[in-house]
Write a protein that holds these residues in place. Structure first.
Motif, mmCIF file in Angstrom:
data_model
loop_
_atom_site.group_PDB
_atom_site.id
_atom_site.type_symbol
_atom_site.label_atom_id
_atom_site.label_comp_id
_atom_site.label_asym_id
_atom_site.label_seq_id
_atom_site.Cartn_x
_atom_site.Cartn_y
_atom_site.Cartn_z
ATOM 1 N N LEU A 80 -4.706 -0.063 8.556
ATOM 2 C CA LEU A 80 -4.748 0.852 7.485
ATOM 3 C C LEU A 80 -4.988 0.708 6.231
ATOM 4 N N PHE A 81 -5.931 0.994 5.536
ATOM 5 C CA PHE A 81 -6.303 0.537 4.146
ATOM 6 C C PHE A 81 -5.328 1.432 3.347
ATOM 7 N N GLN A 82 -4.248 0.789 3.021
ATOM 8 C CA GLN A 82 -3.081 1.455 2.237
ATOM 9 C C GLN A 82 -3.108 1.292 0.815
ATOM 10 N N GLY A 83 -3.769 0.339 0.162
ATOM 11 C CA GLY A 83 -3.889 0.167 -1.220
ATOM 12 C C GLY A 83 -4.391 -1.033 -1.848
ATOM 13 N N LEU A 84 -4.144 -1.230 -3.120
ATOM 14 C CA LEU A 84 -4.541 -2.409 -3.578
ATOM 15 C C LEU A 84 -3.485 -3.209 -4.215
ATOM 16 N N MET A 85 -3.570 -4.749 -4.360
ATOM 17 C CA MET A 85 -2.662 -5.796 -4.880
ATOM 18 C C MET A 85 -3.295 -6.362 -5.863
ATOM 19 N N THR A 86 -2.458 -6.829 -7.014
ATOM 20 C CA THR A 86 -2.983 -7.530 -7.892
ATOM 21 C C THR A 86 -1.914 -8.549 -8.289
ATOM 22 N N ILE A 87 -2.236 -9.979 -8.802
ATOM 23 C CA ILE A 87 -1.385 -10.948 -9.457
ATOM 24 C C ILE A 87 -1.830 -11.104 -10.901
ATOM 25 N N GLY A 88 -1.413 -10.406 -11.908
ATOM 26 C CA GLY A 88 -1.834 -10.347 -12.949
ATOM 27 C C GLY A 88 -1.741 -11.813 -13.780
ATOM 28 N N SER A 89 -2.405 -11.707 -15.219
ATOM 29 C CA SER A 89 -2.102 -13.259 -15.658
ATOM 30 C C SER A 89 -0.774 -13.289 -16.190
ATOM 31 N N GLN B 25 -0.771 -7.834 2.061
ATOM 32 C CA GLN B 25 -1.090 -7.569 0.655
ATOM 33 C C GLN B 25 -2.345 -8.653 -0.037
ATOM 34 N N SER B 26 -3.084 -9.410 0.818
ATOM 35 C CA SER B 26 -3.664 -10.261 0.341
ATOM 36 C C SER B 26 -5.195 -10.241 0.882
ATOM 37 N N GLY C 154 -2.506 10.582 0.988
ATOM 38 C CA GLY C 154 -3.955 10.753 0.016
ATOM 39 C C GLY C 154 -3.942 10.153 -1.120
ATOM 40 N N GLN C 155 -3.037 9.125 -1.308
ATOM 41 C CA GLN C 155 -3.002 8.218 -2.401
ATOM 42 C C GLN C 155 -2.918 6.739 -1.905
ATOM 43 N N LEU C 156 -3.793 5.913 -2.651
ATOM 44 C CA LEU C 156 -3.633 4.528 -2.420
ATOM 45 C C LEU C 156 -2.388 4.023 -3.059
ATOM 46 N N LEU C 157 -1.621 2.900 -2.442
ATOM 47 C CA LEU C 157 -0.448 2.540 -3.198
ATOM 48 C C LEU C 157 -1.155 1.302 -3.909
ATOM 49 N N LEU C 158 -0.061 1.029 -4.838
ATOM 50 C CA LEU C 158 -0.371 -0.130 -5.899
ATOM 51 C C LEU C 158 0.766 -1.093 -5.869
ATOM 52 N N SER C 159 0.511 -2.234 -5.446
ATOM 53 C CA SER C 159 1.328 -3.545 -5.397
ATOM 54 C C SER C 159 1.044 -4.417 -6.684
ATOM 55 N N ASP D 90 0.002 -2.712 21.886
ATOM 56 C CA ASP D 90 1.283 -1.846 22.205
ATOM 57 C C ASP D 90 1.902 -1.450 20.878
ATOM 58 N N ARG D 91 1.370 -2.040 19.874
ATOM 59 C CA ARG D 91 1.816 -1.732 18.418
ATOM 60 C C ARG D 91 1.685 -0.208 18.411
ATOM 61 N N LYS D 92 2.864 0.312 17.681
ATOM 62 C CA LYS D 92 2.842 1.834 17.615
ATOM 63 C C LYS D 92 2.217 2.317 16.250
ATOM 64 N N THR D 93 2.163 1.829 15.161
ATOM 65 C CA THR D 93 1.468 2.040 14.185
ATOM 66 C C THR D 93 0.354 0.907 13.514
ATOM 67 N N PRO D 94 -0.510 1.527 12.876
ATOM 68 C CA PRO D 94 -1.412 0.375 12.273
ATOM 69 C C PRO D 94 -0.908 -0.449 11.454
ATOM 70 N N LEU D 95 -1.223 -1.740 11.227
ATOM 71 C CA LEU D 95 -0.885 -2.764 10.211
ATOM 72 C C LEU D 95 -1.402 -2.153 8.847
ATOM 73 N N ASN D 96 -0.547 -2.230 7.733
ATOM 74 C CA ASN D 96 -1.145 -1.557 6.499
ATOM 75 C C ASN D 96 -1.644 -2.928 5.753
ATOM 76 N N MET D 97 -2.887 -2.685 5.320
ATOM 77 C CA MET D 97 -3.530 -3.705 4.365
ATOM 78 C C MET D 97 -3.725 -3.326 3.030
ATOM 79 N N LEU D 98 -3.306 -4.257 2.198
ATOM 80 C CA LEU D 98 -3.778 -3.963 0.632
ATOM 81 C C LEU D 98 -4.847 -4.925 0.423
ATOM 82 N N LEU D 99 -5.744 -4.535 -0.420
ATOM 83 C CA LEU D 99 -6.827 -5.524 -0.533
ATOM 84 C C LEU D 99 -6.587 -6.082 -2.001
#
Length: 184
Positions: A97-106, A28-29, A149-154, A46-55
């Motif tokens: 896999l571009f799965q979504g976006l992550m933030t650490i708020g103030s 997530q980083s 069809g939706q980007l996840l939010l972390s 041999d990994r069966k699924t893509p590794l999910n990535m959050l920007l």
């Protein structure tokens, strides 16, 4: 403290070790094309699924926080590092896999989020909306990003996870609430 070439080599080795963990669900980083390529190349064949990535997006503007600049409009996003990284993963990283976006708020927003909407979370939602619109406009990208069809939010941690859930977070990070504060 100045970083050395040895520091960079050790960081890349840790990234490769992390990507090789067979049951790792997501990172997530992510903030750079170079790091995306390291992860993509390190995912076992041999990994069966893509590794999910959050920007990671810096929604607070705090200099001590990592993350890419958020975007409010499509014109801001067009040449942004955020869109370039997302497109790079989709086009050039088949093991990710571009799965979504992550933030650490103030912390200030976290403390105030019980009284009003958290501005950092609202910025991340707006950034997500802009990116989704741009990705949907490119049919080549179909099925190569998000979930259904939706980007996840972390967004949200132990102190503000309730506000994050109210704001629409799909993922909250509550390690301190479960395991306690880290020992320094």
């Amino acid at each position: 403290m100045k970083k050395t070439e040895g520091d960079d080599i050790r960081r890349q080795a840790r990234m490769r070790d992390l990507a090789a963990v067979s049951n790792l669900h997501a990172i997530q980083s992510l903030t750079s094309i170079e790091d995306a390529d390291i992860y993509n190349n390190a995912v076992p064949a041999d990994r069966k699924t893509p590794l999910n990535m959050l920007l990671q997006v810096n929604t607070s503007g705090e200099i001590q926080k990592s993350g890419l600049q958020y975007v409010d409009t499509a014109s801001e996003a067009t040449d942004s590092p955020l869109l370039k990284l997302a497109c790079h993963i989709i086009e050039n990283c088949p093991k990710l896999l571009f799965q979504g976006l992550m933030t650490i708020g103030s912390q200030q927003e976290s403390l105030a989020s019980s009284e009003r909407p958290n501005e950092d979370f609202e910025r991340l939602k707006q950034t997500r909306d802009v990116l989704e619109e741009m990705l949907r406009a490119n049919p080549v990208f179909n099925e190569r990003w998000g979930e259904n069809g939706q980007l996840l939010l972390s967004m949200g941690m132990t102190a503000d996870f309730e506000a994050a859930l109210r704001a629409g977070s799909h993922i909250v990070r509550v390690g301190t609430g479960i395991f306690g504060a880290r020992r320094m």
